[in-house]
Design an enzyme around this catalytic site. Structure first.
Site, PDB file in Angstrom:
ATOM      1  N   LYS A  13       1.924   3.468   8.825  1.00 20.70           N
ATOM      2  CA  LYS A  13       3.263   3.521   9.455  1.00 20.70           C
ATOM      3  C   LYS A  13       4.367   3.389   8.404  1.00 20.70           C
ATOM      4  O   LYS A  13       5.313   4.173   8.379  1.00 20.70           O
ATOM      5  CB  LYS A  13       3.401   2.404  10.516  1.00 20.70           C
ATOM      6  CG  LYS A  13       2.352   2.459  11.619  1.00 20.70           C
ATOM      7  CD  LYS A  13       2.562   1.371  12.661  1.00 20.70           C
ATOM      8  CE  LYS A  13       2.400  -0.041  12.135  1.00 20.70           C
ATOM      9  NZ  LYS A  13       1.034  -0.396  11.693  1.00 20.70           N
ATOM     10  N   ARG A  88       5.622  -4.797  20.209  1.00 15.97           N
ATOM     11  CA  ARG A  88       4.205  -5.119  20.008  1.00 15.97           C
ATOM     12  C   ARG A  88       3.611  -5.863  21.204  1.00 15.97           C
ATOM     13  O   ARG A  88       2.424  -6.132  21.217  1.00 15.97           O
ATOM     14  CB  ARG A  88       4.081  -6.027  18.790  1.00 15.97           C
ATOM     15  CG  ARG A  88       3.397  -5.398  17.596  1.00 15.97           C
ATOM     16  CD  ARG A  88       3.633  -6.315  16.434  1.00 15.97           C
ATOM     17  NE  ARG A  88       2.687  -6.223  15.390  1.00 15.97           N
ATOM     18  CZ  ARG A  88       2.938  -5.676  14.202  1.00 15.97           C
ATOM     19  NH1 ARG A  88       4.102  -5.098  13.971  1.00 15.97           N
ATOM     20  NH2 ARG A  88       2.034  -5.710  13.255  1.00 15.97           N
ATOM     21  N   ARG A 127      -4.452  -2.600  -0.671  1.00 20.23           N
ATOM     22  CA  ARG A 127      -3.013  -2.277  -0.666  1.00 20.23           C
ATOM     23  C   ARG A 127      -2.289  -3.189  -1.652  1.00 20.23           C
ATOM     24  O   ARG A 127      -2.611  -4.369  -1.792  1.00 20.23           O
ATOM     25  CB  ARG A 127      -2.423  -2.474   0.728  1.00 20.23           C
ATOM     26  CG  ARG A 127      -0.882  -2.363   0.703  1.00 20.23           C
ATOM     27  CD  ARG A 127      -0.267  -2.251   2.063  1.00 20.23           C
ATOM     28  NE  ARG A 127      -0.552  -3.362   2.946  1.00 20.23           N
ATOM     29  CZ  ARG A 127      -0.152  -3.413   4.213  1.00 20.23           C
ATOM     30  NH1 ARG A 127       0.545  -2.411   4.713  1.00 20.23           N
ATOM     31  NH2 ARG A 127      -0.444  -4.442   4.963  1.00 20.23           N
ATOM     32  N   ARG A 160      -0.297  -8.675  -0.186  1.00 17.74           N
ATOM     33  CA  ARG A 160       0.182  -9.460   0.958  1.00 17.74           C
ATOM     34  C   ARG A 160      -0.878 -10.486   1.372  1.00 17.74           C
ATOM     35  O   ARG A 160      -2.064 -10.186   1.370  1.00 17.74           O
ATOM     36  CB  ARG A 160       0.503  -8.526   2.140  1.00 17.74           C
ATOM     37  CG  ARG A 160       1.932  -8.036   2.149  1.00 17.74           C
ATOM     38  CD  ARG A 160       2.195  -6.949   3.163  1.00 17.74           C
ATOM     39  NE  ARG A 160       1.725  -7.201   4.513  1.00 17.74           N
ATOM     40  CZ  ARG A 160       1.919  -6.368   5.547  1.00 17.74           C
ATOM     41  NH1 ARG A 160       2.596  -5.255   5.356  1.00 17.74           N
ATOM     42  NH2 ARG A 160       1.460  -6.641   6.742  1.00 17.74           N
ATOM     43  N   ARG A 171      -6.015  -9.234  12.557  1.00 20.75           N
ATOM     44  CA  ARG A 171      -4.857  -8.395  12.928  1.00 20.75           C
ATOM     45  C   ARG A 171      -5.310  -7.203  13.776  1.00 20.75           C
ATOM     46  O   ARG A 171      -4.618  -6.815  14.721  1.00 20.75           O
ATOM     47  CB  ARG A 171      -4.135  -7.902  11.665  1.00 20.75           C
ATOM     48  CG  ARG A 171      -3.332  -9.005  10.995  1.00 20.75           C
ATOM     49  CD  ARG A 171      -3.008  -8.671   9.558  1.00 20.75           C
ATOM     50  NE  ARG A 171      -2.218  -7.482   9.416  1.00 20.75           N
ATOM     51  CZ  ARG A 171      -2.116  -6.786   8.287  1.00 20.75           C
ATOM     52  NH1 ARG A 171      -2.779  -7.171   7.219  1.00 20.75           N
ATOM     53  NH2 ARG A 171      -1.344  -5.728   8.240  1.00 20.75           N
TER      54      ARG A 171
END
Ligand code: AP5
Ligand code: MG
Length: 216
Positions: A13, A88, A127, A160, A171
């Site tokens: 996203k 969400r 990431r 992160r 998640r």
């Protein structure tokens, strides 16, 4: 153009929203980026939110809605926006519906990025994110030109806290339980467009452009 960008963590996203905002000249509103900025600055919101984020749980609706309401007051959204990571929950979607009715505005599309779980885990655990602008990289699929340095602003890249595998899996579970049911909410309004999120970043962007139409 007013868009919602949905999809599981790691679907791409943030990566695609950056391209969409440039091509279509609209504002990128990422609740995750806004929250991380608040955590970094040590604001009251950041202090309240950070333990939920590090555990991969959702931040309570009242905090999110207050933060988003402040963003919606900014005239910068007049030209259009892409909401990345919001709404969400059902409560957030209802609040957004009410806001849009009140303002006489409508959404153009709800884009849902589809990527299978195992690819998501591989994307997130490797990431790296820019500390300053928030741009996402991947050590193998989307590396920066210089290792550890953001192409955009030369700042340091970091991992992160919520990109550790155990948190990534939580998640994903939270997404399926609390956020995926919203797709049904927007299907009933006839707004959902599924995008296959597997392929190169360019290939995925081409699919999005097909749905959104020409940029000018
Ligand atoms: P948030 O920041 O929104 O995280 P997320 O939804 O979990 O999504 P990500 O940012 O992890 O993934 P992405 O889809 O943006 O993927 P990206 O482009 O980076 O939320 C974080 C936390 O904040 C939540 O857990 C919650 O606690 C809180 N929060 C936020 N909003 C909230 C709300 N509304 N209510 C309550 N709480 C909220 O790409 C991922 C990786 O894949 C990168 O490495 C990238 O380089 C790579 N990649 C991208 N595209 C491709 C491709 N085509 N092929 C291969 N690799 C690719
Ligand atoms: Mg993101």
């Amino acid at each position: 153009m007013r868009l919602i960008f949905m999809g599981p963590p790691g679907a791409g996203k943030g990566t695609q929203a950056e391209r969409i905002t440039t091509a279509y000249n609209i504002v990128h509103l990422s609740t995750g980026d806004l929250l991380r900025m608040n955590v970094k600055r040590g604001t009251e919101l950041g202090q309240l939110a950070h333990s939920y984020m590090d555990a991969g749980e959702l931040v309570p609706d009242d905090l999110i809605l207050k933060m988003v309401a402040a963003e919606f007051k900014d005239p910068k959204i007049e030209n259009g926006f892409i909401l990345d990571g919001f709404p969400r929950t059902v409560a957030q979607a209802t609040a957004l519906d009410d806001f849009l009715i009140q303002e006489g505005k409508h959404l153009n599309h709800v884009l849902v990025m589809d990527v299978i779980d195992e690819k998501l885990v591989a994307r997130l655990t490797a990431r790296r994110t820019c500390r300053i602008c928030g741009r996402s990289y991947h050590l193998s699929f989307n590396p920066p030109k210089k290792p550890g340095i953001c192409d955009n602003d030369g700042s340091e890249l970091y991992q992160r806290e919520d990109d550790k595998e155990v948190t990534v899996r939580n998640r994903l579970a939270v997404y399926k339980r609390q956020t995926r049911p919203l797709i049904e909410h927007y299907m009933k309004k006839g707004m959902v467009k599924h995008i296959d999120g597997v392929g190169t970043v360019d290939e995925v962007f081409d699919r999005i452009r097909e749905v959104l139409g020409p940029c000018d």
